[in-house]
Design an enzyme around this catalytic site. Structure first.
Site, PDB file in Angstrom:
ATOM      1  N   GLU A  64      78.026  41.691-105.012  1.00  0.00           N
ATOM      2  CA  GLU A  64      78.353  42.888-104.217  1.00  0.00           C
ATOM      3  C   GLU A  64      77.912  44.159-104.938  1.00  0.00           C
ATOM      4  O   GLU A  64      77.760  45.198-104.311  1.00  0.00           O
ATOM      5  CB  GLU A  64      79.858  42.929-103.904  1.00  0.00           C
ATOM      6  N   LYS A  65      77.687  44.068-106.242  1.00  0.00           N
ATOM      7  CA  LYS A  65      77.210  45.244-106.980  1.00  0.00           C
ATOM      8  C   LYS A  65      75.860  45.705-106.435  1.00  0.00           C
ATOM      9  O   LYS A  65      75.524  46.873-106.522  1.00  0.00           O
ATOM     10  CB  LYS A  65      77.102  44.924-108.475  1.00  0.00           C
ATOM     11  N   TYR A 112      72.429  54.027-107.851  1.00  0.00           N
ATOM     12  CA  TYR A 112      73.643  53.361-108.314  1.00  0.00           C
ATOM     13  C   TYR A 112      73.250  52.214-109.239  1.00  0.00           C
ATOM     14  O   TYR A 112      72.341  51.428-108.921  1.00  0.00           O
ATOM     15  CB  TYR A 112      74.450  52.823-107.121  1.00  0.00           C
ATOM     16  N   TYR A 168      76.335  36.594-101.840  1.00  0.00           N
ATOM     17  CA  TYR A 168      77.334  37.666-101.768  1.00  0.00           C
ATOM     18  C   TYR A 168      77.077  38.626-100.609  1.00  0.00           C
ATOM     19  O   TYR A 168      77.956  39.377-100.204  1.00  0.00           O
ATOM     20  CB  TYR A 168      77.334  38.454-103.071  1.00  0.00           C
ATOM     21  N   TYR A 182      72.431  35.020-109.171  1.00  0.00           N
ATOM     22  CA  TYR A 182      73.728  35.701-109.318  1.00  0.00           C
ATOM     23  C   TYR A 182      73.519  37.193-109.038  1.00  0.00           C
ATOM     24  O   TYR A 182      73.313  38.010-109.936  1.00  0.00           O
ATOM     25  CB  TYR A 182      74.320  35.453-110.707  1.00  0.00           C
ATOM     26  N   ASN A 209      77.433  41.445-114.539  1.00  0.00           N
ATOM     27  CA  ASN A 209      78.135  41.201-115.808  1.00  0.00           C
ATOM     28  C   ASN A 209      77.460  40.111-116.633  1.00  0.00           C
ATOM     29  O   ASN A 209      77.658  40.011-117.841  1.00  0.00           O
ATOM     30  CB  ASN A 209      79.621  40.882-115.561  1.00  0.00           C
ATOM     31  N   ARG A 226      74.503  44.804-119.908  1.00  0.00           N
ATOM     32  CA  ARG A 226      74.566  46.011-119.083  1.00  0.00           C
ATOM     33  C   ARG A 226      75.177  47.184-119.838  1.00  0.00           C
ATOM     34  O   ARG A 226      74.826  48.336-119.600  1.00  0.00           O
ATOM     35  CB  ARG A 226      75.345  45.729-117.789  1.00  0.00           C
ATOM     36  N   GLU A 259      81.906  32.810-109.209  1.00  0.00           N
ATOM     37  CA  GLU A 259      81.710  33.424-110.524  1.00  0.00           C
ATOM     38  C   GLU A 259      80.510  32.794-111.227  1.00  0.00           C
ATOM     39  O   GLU A 259      80.176  31.640-110.989  1.00  0.00           O
ATOM     40  CB  GLU A 259      82.961  33.233-111.396  1.00  0.00           C
TER      41      GLU A 259
END
Ligand SMILES: *[C@@H]1O[C@H](CO)[C@@H](O)[C@H](O)[C@H]1NC(C)=O
Length: 338
Positions: free
Chosen positions: A234-235, A220, A146, A231, A225, A181, A115
């Protein structure tokens, strides 16, 4: 701990999973030094009838019946266990000196976290406790991103851009108006249609929906976040795996380009305003050749996601096989939370 005799010469690794801030937050443990560590249990006692005592390990190997405090001493409401999977719920951990002291000299503790600092709480007592770090940060001792692009092999099916019936999509679960975001999205959707899914839009997404929606979108929104160097989650890798072009909001373009080719994604910072981004996406919608350029990397690479936890454990193993030296990580809090 320096003067402890070495009873056992075999070292094993202790991996600390710092997954959910809440589970470790209240555990201000310093287990390496203490034989018995007591924590503040007031909040937990109310909800759990039993006080859980985690015995680590059974002294001299002799186990006790888990409910024996009552019949033997008239002390009720105690549950004794050696099941380390209850660590996060245990009220107290008892360490038997003799059974752990041999390890103290050579065992390594690895701090592992996926995180961002915004979503994991700083714990001052973790300074001077760990030997190594494993995280998405490139300057971790053990770097576990990730996901990554790996060279294409013969087993990989040739790539074809999936059929598209939507221009821009976004699946979001964690919604807070102060997130960068969310603010960006609110502005973007004034200039173009964004197909938004997830909790905040009353559209729950099953795994299957997820697998179906992403490939059907030309673009997409890979919006993180929180914005931190490295950082990149997977997004980003999900749409790359599934055949959509990521529009990223996160660290700098330069930082993304350390992970993926410059022409494989669109960065919100490439545009002065969300309006200009919207115009560019609409332009690409009209120009198939330009759009397909974003998949040029597919000739050489495939995108992969890392296996959460497993990849950490295996890379840690690999690291300590090759690096046997002494190491203490003093300033975890300063390093991670600044
Ligand atoms: C690991 O760190 C601890 C301090 O947290 C230290 O006592 C121990 O000797 C270190 N072990 C190694 C192998 O570096």
């Amino acid at each position: 701990s320096g003067s402890l005799p070495v009873y056992v010469l075999i070292c094993y690794i202790q991996i600390f999973f710092v997954l959910h801030k809440s589970s470790l937050n209240s555990n201000q443990l310093s287990p390496k030094e203490a034989a018995v560590v007591q924590e503040n249990t007031s909040s937990r006692n109310a909800s759990s009838p039993n006080t859980i005592v985690l015995v680590w390990p059974w002294p001299f190997g002799y186990s006790f019946d888990s409910e024996s405090c009552g019949p033997t001493y008239g002390i009720t409401g105690c549950h004794l266990t050696d099941d380390r999977s209850v660590y996060g719920r245990a009220h107290v951990v008892m360490f038997h000196h003799r059974d752990i002291s041999g390890l103290v000299m050579c065992q390594r503790w690895v701090w592992m976290n996926m995180e961002s600092p915004d979503f994991s709480a700083s714990v001052p007592s973790m300074d001077n406790l760990f030997n190594l770090t494993a995280s998405f940060r490139r300057d971790s001792d053990i770097w576990v991103p990730y996901g990554q692009l790996v060279g294409i092999s013969e087993e990989d099916e040739p790539f074809r851009i999936p059929t598209k019936d939507k221009l821009v999509c976004w699946i979001v679960s964690h919604w807070k108006s102060e997130f960068k975001r969310v603010q960006y999205f609110e502005e973007l959707r004034q200039h173009m249609e964004v197909n938004a899914y997830g909790h905040s839009f009353g559209k729950h997404m099953s795994d299957q929906d997820f697998q179906a929606v992403i490939p059907s979108c030309k673009f997409y929104l890979s919006f993180e976040n929180s914005v931190y160097k490295d950082y990149i989650t997977e997004k980003l890798f999900n749409p790359m795996i599934m055949g959509s072009v990521p529009v990223v909001l996160g660290p700098s373009r330069e930082n993304y380009e350390e992970f993926i080719p410059a022409d494989s994604f669109i960065h919100v910072d490439d545009f002065k305003t969300p309006k200009e981004l919207a115009e560019h996406l609409k332009l690409l919608d009209q120009n198939q050749e330009m759009y397909e350029q974003y998949f040029a990397w597919r000739k050489h690479f495939v995108a992969r996601r890392s296996d959460f936890g497993l990849e950490h454990a295996c890379r840690i193993c690999d690291h300590i096989k090759r690096n046997k030296g002494y190491r203490v990580f003093k300033n975890l809090n300063k390093w991670y939370w600044g």
